[in-house]
Design a protein around this motif. Structure first.
Motif, PDB file in Angstrom:
ATOM      1  N   ASP A  82       0.825  -1.213   0.000  1.00  0.00           N
ATOM      2  CA  ASP A  82       0.000   0.000   0.000  1.00  0.00           C
ATOM      3  C   ASP A  82       0.863   1.269   0.000  1.00  0.00           C
ATOM      4  O   ASP A  82       2.020   1.226   0.416  1.00  0.00           O
ATOM      5  N   ASP A  83       0.306   2.379  -0.439  1.00  0.00           N
ATOM      6  CA  ASP A  83       0.959   3.694  -0.359  1.00  0.00           C
ATOM      7  C   ASP A  83       2.344   3.676  -0.994  1.00  0.00           C
ATOM      8  O   ASP A  83       3.287   4.302  -0.488  1.00  0.00           O
ATOM      9  N   ASP A 115       0.559   5.480  -4.418  1.00  0.00           N
ATOM     10  CA  ASP A 115      -0.081   6.355  -3.439  1.00  0.00           C
ATOM     11  C   ASP A 115      -0.822   7.509  -4.101  1.00  0.00           C
ATOM     12  O   ASP A 115      -0.410   8.028  -5.134  1.00  0.00           O
ATOM     13  N   GLU A 126      -4.295   4.610  -6.504  1.00  0.00           N
ATOM     14  CA  GLU A 126      -5.220   5.047  -5.455  1.00  0.00           C
ATOM     15  C   GLU A 126      -5.546   6.528  -5.591  1.00  0.00           C
ATOM     16  O   GLU A 126      -4.734   7.298  -6.099  1.00  0.00           O
TER      17      GLU A 126
HETATM   18 MG    MG Z   1      -3.008   3.742   0.380  1.00  0.00          MG
END
Ligand code: MG
Ligand code: C2E
Ligand code: MG
Ligand code: MG
Length: 275
Positions: free
Chosen positions: A181-182, A204, A238
């Motif tokens: 993630d990110d 991200d 995202e």
């Molecule tokens: Mg994220």
């Protein structure tokens, strides 16, 4: 009960409040109540798969609205939960909910993978893999319908903790997917790409916000997508908020997009209507 998110400004607590010690201890106390009363909720945010234009994955995001202190956003809730250890109970609750939901969708004929967020503290429990296995069994959720998101910080620390890497590899062998993630926000290390069983990363949202007008960001995002391709990883963007952003990402070969443009985090029923 929390159904879906209307606007941006739904919180009654600010980041400054979080620094405030008395606020923190109030949150801690109320969180214990919430966990006992199962007062936490899960919303689901869909990802649009850019190959099929369909929804194959949704991310489970915790929501907590306390009767006394109001809405406590994850950015405040999660750090406190991590420090106090309550994250283990929260994680367990979300995992169960997510697996039950995946089974319900599967029974309706939808093959939807549910992606949950985890903290490294949960994986420091030597029995984490076994606990996940048990939840998969008790809910009847096939392992391939579960994805686990870890952060770069998690990845960086996990490198040095062989029991975490081992548990991740066991789960992957059983069909559970892992997503980073990110991606790109500060701890990028290529070594953990080599060591950890990651099948996906999520660019991200800080990169996506300027991707349609900043040349440098465009080059970075294209580079990240190529990087993912050469590693045969799925790349998700995202924070996609506009049609232009989705168009850019589609052209650049991104695998899936997630963000307000597709849908806000929402209730299972709203997800079903989108399918
Ligand atoms: Mg994220
Ligand atoms: P994340 O995993 O990166 O989740 C994406 C966050 O971006 C979510 O914030 C989501 O609501 C928000 N978002 C989605 N689309 C857009 C968009 O188009 N624009 C903008 N500006 N934001 C968008 P949320 O739900 O407030 O969660 C914040 C973070 O808290 C998550 O970031 C995740 O790191 C953490 N978190 C949330 N739920 C859980 C959980 O159950 N367990 C753990 N350990 N962490 C969680
Ligand atoms: Mg996430
Ligand atoms: Mg593709």
């Amino acid at each position: 009960k929390v159904q879906s998110e209307g606007g941006d400004n739904i919180t009654s607590l600010s980041k400054d409040d979080h620094q405030n010690l008395s606020t923190r201890s109030v949150i801690e106390k109320r969180l214990l109540v919430a966990l006992n009363q199962k007062d936490l909720h899960v919303l689901y945010q869909p990802q649009r798969d850019l190959d099929s234009d369909g929804i194959k994955t949704v991310e489970a995001l915790v929501r907590w609205e306390d009767q006394e202190i109001g809405m406590v956003p994850p950015d405040i809730l999660i750090p406190i939960a991590e420090e106090t250890g309550l994250i283990n109970q929260i994680g367990r609750f979300i995992l169960e909910k997510a697996c039950e939901q995946a089974v319900e969708w599967s029974n309706q004929g939808h093959n939807i993978r549910v992606s949950i967020n985890t903290s490294i503290r949960e994986f420091r429990d030597k029995n984490m893999a076994e606990a996940i296995r048990k939840v998969l069994q008790s809910t009847g959720c096939p392992a391939h319908l579960l994805q686990i998101e870890i952060t770069e910080k998690f990845a960086l620390e996990a490198e040095a903790e062989s029991s975490i890497v081992k548990q991740m590899k066991q789960l992957q062998a059983e069909g559970v997917k892992f997503s980073l993630d990110d991606f790109g926000t500060g701890y990028a290390s290529f070594r953990y790409m080599q060591l950890l069983p990651l099948e996906e990363f999520k660019i991200d949202k800080s990169f996506i916000s300027s991707v349609t007008y900043q040349e440098k960001t465009q080059a970075l995002v294209k580079g990240m997508i190529q990087f993912g391709k050469s590693l045969q990883m799925r790349v998700v963007a995202e924070g996609v908020e506009t049609e232009e952003q989705e168009f850019f990402l589609r052209e650049a070969g991104c695998d899936a997009v997630q963000g307000y443009y597709i849908s806000r985090p929402t209730s299972p029923i709203d997800i079903e209507n989108l399918l």
